[in-house]
Design a protein around this motif. Structure first.
Motif, mmCIF file in Angstrom:
data_model
loop_
_atom_site.group_PDB
_atom_site.id
_atom_site.type_symbol
_atom_site.label_atom_id
_atom_site.label_comp_id
_atom_site.label_asym_id
_atom_site.label_seq_id
_atom_site.Cartn_x
_atom_site.Cartn_y
_atom_site.Cartn_z
ATOM 1 N N UNK A 199 0.854 -1.170 -0.037
ATOM 2 C CA UNK A 199 -0.078 0.039 -0.012
ATOM 3 C C UNK A 199 0.973 1.097 -0.022
ATOM 4 N N UNK A 200 1.905 1.185 0.638
ATOM 5 C CA UNK A 200 2.938 2.494 0.932
ATOM 6 C C UNK A 200 3.601 2.554 -0.647
ATOM 7 N N UNK A 201 3.762 1.423 -1.207
ATOM 8 C CA UNK A 201 4.571 1.586 -2.381
ATOM 9 C C UNK A 201 3.795 1.853 -3.714
ATOM 10 N N UNK A 202 2.384 2.158 -3.419
ATOM 11 C CA UNK A 202 1.338 2.149 -4.690
ATOM 12 C C UNK A 202 1.696 3.355 -5.676
ATOM 13 N N UNK A 203 2.237 4.381 -5.349
ATOM 14 C CA UNK A 203 2.648 5.642 -6.233
ATOM 15 C C UNK A 203 3.779 4.722 -7.054
ATOM 16 N N UNK A 204 4.652 4.260 -6.576
ATOM 17 C CA UNK A 204 5.716 3.754 -7.390
ATOM 18 C C UNK A 204 5.313 2.571 -8.300
ATOM 19 N N UNK A 205 4.434 1.670 -7.802
ATOM 20 C CA UNK A 205 3.974 0.802 -8.438
ATOM 21 C C UNK A 205 3.243 0.995 -9.648
ATOM 22 N N UNK A 206 2.179 2.162 -9.494
ATOM 23 C CA UNK A 206 1.317 2.454 -10.503
ATOM 24 C C UNK A 206 2.319 3.251 -11.654
ATOM 25 N N UNK A 207 3.403 3.877 -11.237
ATOM 26 C CA UNK A 207 4.184 4.278 -12.215
ATOM 27 C C UNK A 207 4.684 3.263 -13.250
ATOM 28 N N UNK A 208 5.090 2.159 -12.488
ATOM 29 C CA UNK A 208 5.645 0.855 -13.353
ATOM 30 C C UNK A 208 4.493 0.495 -14.302
ATOM 31 N N UNK A 209 3.222 0.377 -13.912
ATOM 32 C CA UNK A 209 2.136 0.009 -14.825
ATOM 33 C C UNK A 209 2.087 0.854 -15.710
ATOM 34 N N UNK A 210 2.092 2.227 -15.615
ATOM 35 C CA UNK A 210 1.839 3.078 -16.658
ATOM 36 C C UNK A 210 2.879 3.001 -17.541
ATOM 37 N N UNK A 211 4.087 2.839 -17.287
ATOM 38 C CA UNK A 211 5.228 2.893 -18.359
ATOM 39 C C UNK A 211 5.066 1.840 -19.276
ATOM 40 N N UNK A 212 4.675 0.619 -18.644
ATOM 41 C CA UNK A 212 4.525 -0.488 -19.690
ATOM 42 C C UNK A 212 3.345 -0.291 -20.619
ATOM 43 N N UNK A 213 2.348 0.397 -20.051
ATOM 44 C CA UNK A 213 0.888 0.520 -20.602
ATOM 45 C C UNK A 213 1.386 1.607 -21.808
ATOM 46 N N UNK A 214 2.057 2.742 -21.789
ATOM 47 C CA UNK A 214 2.363 3.766 -22.407
ATOM 48 C C UNK A 214 3.124 3.056 -23.353
ATOM 49 N N UNK A 215 4.091 2.050 -23.226
ATOM 50 C CA UNK A 215 4.820 1.358 -24.353
ATOM 51 C C UNK A 215 4.139 0.517 -25.154
ATOM 52 N N UNK A 216 2.965 -0.020 -24.725
ATOM 53 C CA UNK A 216 2.099 -0.891 -25.277
ATOM 54 C C UNK A 216 0.990 -0.109 -26.132
#
Length: 303
Positions: free
Chosen positions: A138-155
């Motif tokens: 839960x504390x890492x959500x901002x970082x984890x969401x950034x990782x998700x959005x990077x791969x989504x942007x590439x896709x």
């Protein structure tokens, strides 16, 4: 030949397997298993492997989606999960999606849920078996969401040239792997900032709908007892082929353990081991099954 998938609806890896069955347009028996331990009926067949999903083809048991997709490709070669021009490069892309990116997507989805949303039994199970720390997540959500959005942007950028799927006009393993990550975020955390940003990506959104449309083939509900009876009445593939480089010999008692898992290893008589797969024979009490694993991510230990 009777195909059985042991799964539960919310599992992302099970969704990948269901889509693969849909792509192959196969009929299959659906056995819904618990999402936490104990899983006694499943363990009867696997000997200890308890991750989701597990594919059963008669008395041949396939653990991990890599082994499952190889089995489905052999059963129904067309349409292929590895179409040209990418071919087996689909595996490498799917491997990335199913490793670090899978963890980021699961963390972003589950970590964003309000405290107390997840059943305590699920929290305890995942901590014991997989080392998940949901408070840390839960504390890492901002970082984890950034990782998700990077791969989504590439896709999204990959799909911007008008191609229907990652490799071109035909869907493959990579599409299913990336899709299930996004499917989990959109399904479990649909109001999160990451889910909203993903939904706003036009090329990604259209692709997501195309993969969804593949469907799940033709499932038929079945019980665990039926699945165990199917295995007992069938004859597994007991052929032997052990790569001498492995250091093992056919017929040797070995244990197979998933890296990073708290689950018990699966013990049996070694049938096959090579660069891409492992198979062992074991007695269920009502017959013999062959339990298959991918080579990647599995440890083979002397019994």
């Amino acid at each position: 030949m009777t195909i059985v998938l042991h799964h539960y609806p919310a599992s992302p890896f099970a969704e990948l397997a269901r889509l693969a069955l849909g792509l192959k347009q196969l009929e299959w028996r659906s056995v819904v298993i618990p999402n936490v331990m104990p899983k006694p009926d499943l363990v009867v067949l696997t000997g200890g492997y308890a991750r989701t999903p597990v594919l059963q083809v008669g008395a041949d048991i396939y653990c991990d989606t890599a082994a499952i997709l190889d089995a489905l490709e052999a059963i129904a070669p067309s349409p292929s999960l590895y179409p040209a021009p990418l071919g087996d490069l689909q595996r490498i892309l799917a491997g990335w999606a199913g490793a670090a990116q899978f963890g980021a997507h699961v963390g972003a989805a589950l970590g964003s849920l309000p405290p107390g949303t997840l059943p305590q039994a699920f929290v305890d199970d995942r901590k014991a078996r997989l080392g998940f720390d949901f408070a840390k997540m839960a504390r890492a959500v901002p970082h984890l969401e950034a990782q998700v959005l990077t791969s989504a942007t590439w896709l999204d950028a990959t799909l911007s040239d008008g191609r229907a799927f990652i490799g071109g006009e035909q869907p493959g393993h990579a599409d299913l792997a990336f899709y299930t990550n996004l499917w989990f975020v959109r399904g479990r955390a649909r109001n999160s900032e990451a889910a909203k940003a993903i939904a706003a990506m036009p090329h990604l959104g259209a692709w997501f709908d195309r993969v969804t449309a593949i469907g799940h083939g033709s499932p038929v509900e079945a019980s665990a007892e039926e699945a165990i009876a199917i295995a007992g009445a069938a004859t597994p593939d007991l052929s032997e082929n052990v790569d001498p480089i492995s250091g093992f010999t056919a017929g040797q008692t070995v244990r197979v353990k998933t890296e990073g898992s708290g689950d018990a290893p699966v013990e049996g008589r070694l049938l096959r081991v090579g660069p891409t797969g492992i198979a062992i024979a074991r007695d269920t009490g009502s017959g013999t099954v062959a339990v298959n694993f991918p080579r990647l991510g599995q440890m083979v230990l002397a019994g």
